[in-house]
Design a protein around this motif. Structure first.
Motif, PDB file in Angstrom:
ATOM      1  N   ARG A  38       0.808  -1.214   0.000  1.00 19.63           N
ATOM      2  CA  ARG A  38       0.000   0.000   0.000  1.00 19.63           C
ATOM      3  C   ARG A  38       0.845   1.270   0.000  1.00 19.63           C
ATOM      4  O   ARG A  38       0.320   2.368  -0.150  1.00 19.63           O
ATOM      5  CB  ARG A  38      -0.957  -0.008   1.202  1.00 19.63           C
ATOM      6  CG  ARG A  38      -2.027  -1.090   1.063  1.00 19.63           C
ATOM      7  CD  ARG A  38      -2.894  -1.196   2.299  1.00 19.63           C
ATOM      8  NE  ARG A  38      -3.874  -2.258   2.154  1.00 19.63           N
ATOM      9  CZ  ARG A  38      -4.696  -2.660   3.120  1.00 19.63           C
ATOM     10  NH1 ARG A  38      -4.638  -2.080   4.316  1.00 19.63           N
ATOM     11  NH2 ARG A  38      -5.562  -3.635   2.902  1.00 19.63           N
ATOM     12  N   VAL A  43       0.249   5.546  -0.882  1.00 16.19           N
ATOM     13  CA  VAL A  43       0.638   6.602   0.051  1.00 16.19           C
ATOM     14  C   VAL A  43       1.677   7.516  -0.583  1.00 16.19           C
ATOM     15  O   VAL A  43       1.607   8.748  -0.461  1.00 16.19           O
ATOM     16  CB  VAL A  43       1.160   6.001   1.369  1.00 16.19           C
ATOM     17  CG1 VAL A  43       1.698   7.095   2.283  1.00 16.19           C
ATOM     18  CG2 VAL A  43       0.056   5.220   2.075  1.00 16.19           C
ATOM     19  N   ILE A  93      -5.414   6.564   4.139  1.00 17.97           N
ATOM     20  CA  ILE A  93      -5.455   7.389   2.931  1.00 17.97           C
ATOM     21  C   ILE A  93      -5.961   8.796   3.267  1.00 17.97           C
ATOM     22  O   ILE A  93      -5.376   9.807   2.856  1.00 17.97           O
ATOM     23  CB  ILE A  93      -6.362   6.746   1.863  1.00 17.97           C
ATOM     24  CG1 ILE A  93      -5.735   5.439   1.339  1.00 17.97           C
ATOM     25  CG2 ILE A  93      -6.619   7.716   0.710  1.00 17.97           C
ATOM     26  CD1 ILE A  93      -4.439   5.632   0.592  1.00 17.97           C
TER      27      ILE A  93
END
Length: 289
Positions: free
Chosen positions: A122, A126, A165
Motif C-alpha cells: 500500500r 501513500v 489514505i
C-alpha cells in the motif's frame, strides 16, 4: 510625375503579398495556441485507484479502459491505463460552456492509476498522495458485500486502509509550509458489487465506514498509550495522527471538509448478471476534471 505626386504615390501590393499577409495574420493565433497548449497539456489528469485487495480495482480499471471487465489477478505493482470518458459526460471544467459548443462532443481522456491493495504494497498509494503528479481525485473501491459482515475482518481492514489514505490527505494540509493551501484531491468511495443480494447500499456503506474509522482512531490513540509514550509526546502524536475533529466522539466524513477533503460514497458494480453499472462513477470522474 511631379515631386508632390511622388510623395503620395503608393504602389499596389501584389496578390501574392496580400495572400501571404492574410495567412500570416490568421496563423499567428493558431501557432500561439499550439505552443501554449503543448506546454500545459503534456500530462493527462490522473485518477488514483486504491482500496483493499479483492474489492475490484483492477477489474474496474479494465472496464473503464476497454468497456468491459477482464480477468485479473492480485496486483503487485501499480498499473496505469489511459481512459476515454463517455461522450457528453459532464465535466467540471465545462460547466460554463454551451451544449451547442462543437468541442462538447470531443472525447476527454484521463489516466487511471491502479495501485496494489495488499497491506505490504500500500506504500505505492501513500507515496502517490505524498507527491501527487497531476492527481485530480482518488477512487477508493470497497466490496459492499464484504462490509455487511459483522464476523469477518474485512470491514475493519477496509476502514483501516481508508483511514490511512484520508489521514495522508489531511497531513498535506496540516504540514504544509506554504501560505497557499494544497490543491484539493477529492475522494470517491466506490461501493462495488451492489448487484449482490448481501451488499450494503451506498448510504449504509458510508455509515459503516464512518463507524469503523471511529474505532480505528480510538485503537491507534490507545496504541500510543500502550507504548509508554510521554504525555507531551503523546499529545503531539495524537494531534498529528488524529483524523478529523479532536475528541473521542463519532467520526463523519464531513469533518474532513475543514481540511478541504470532500468524500462521496456512490454505488455501482463492475460485473453482474445484467452487466456493469458504473454510471455514477463516470459522473464523479467528470466532476473532478
Amino acid at each position: 510625375m511631379s515631386w508632390a505626386q511622388s510623395l503620395i504615390f503608393i504602389p499596389e501590393p501584389s496578390p501574392i503579398f496580400l495572400v501571404t499577409s492574410i495567412l500570416l495574420i490568421l496563423s499567428i493565433p493558431l501557432i500561439l495556441h499550439l505552443i501554449i497548449y503543448s506546454t500545459t497539456s503534456d500530462t493527462l489528469p490522473t485518477i488514483l485507484l486504491v482500496g483493499p485487495a479483492g474489492a475490484g480495482k483492477t477489474s474496474l480499471a479494465t472496464l473503464l479502459e476497454r468497456g468491459r471487465p477482464a480477468a485479473t489477478h492480485t496486483s503487485q505493482v501499480p498499473l496505469t491505463v489511459e481512459v476515454s470518458l463517455p461522450v457528453k459526460t459532464p465535466l467540471a471544467s465545462s460547466r460554463f460552456r454551451s451544449p451547442n459548443d462543437p468541442t462538447w462532443e470531443t472525447t476527454k481522456k484521463v489516466l487511471i492509476q491502479d495501485t496494489p491493495g495488499h497491506a505490504k504494497l500500500r506504500h505505492y498509494a501513500v507515496d502517490s498522495i505524498s507527491k501527487p503528479q497531476n492527481i485530480h481525485g482518488i477512487i477508493f473501491v470497497v466490496d459492499a458485500a464484504d462490509l455487511s459482515s459483522d464476523t469477518s475482518e474485512g470491514p475493519r481492514q477496509t476502514a483501516d486502509y481508508l483511514h490511512d489514505i484520508l489521514l495522508q490527505l489531511q497531513k498535506r494540509v496540516t504540514t504544509s509550509k506554504s501560505s497557499r493551501a494544497p490543491k484539493e484531491i477529492p475522494v470517491l468511495v466506490a461501493a462495488n458489487k451492489l448487484d449482490l443480494f448481501t451488499a450494503l447500499p451506498a448510504p449504509l456503506v458510508k455509515t459503516k465506514l464512518e463507524s469503523e474509522i471511529a474505532k480505528v482512531r480510538k485503537s491507534k490513540s490507545e496504541g500510543l498509550l500502550d507504548a509508554g509514550v510521554g504525555a507531551k509526546e503523546m499529545d503531539a502524536g495524537v494531534e498529528r495522527e488524529w483524523l478529523g475533529e479532536a475528541g473521542d466522539g463519532n467520526f463523519e466524513f464531513s469533518q474532513l471538509e475543514e481540511f478541504n477533503i470532500h468524500v462521496e460514497v456512490r454505488g455501482g458494480n463492475v460485473t453482474g448478471a445484467e452487466g456493469s453499472d458504473v454510471k455514477q462513477w463516470w459522473e464523479w470522474i467528470g466532476s473532478v476534471l
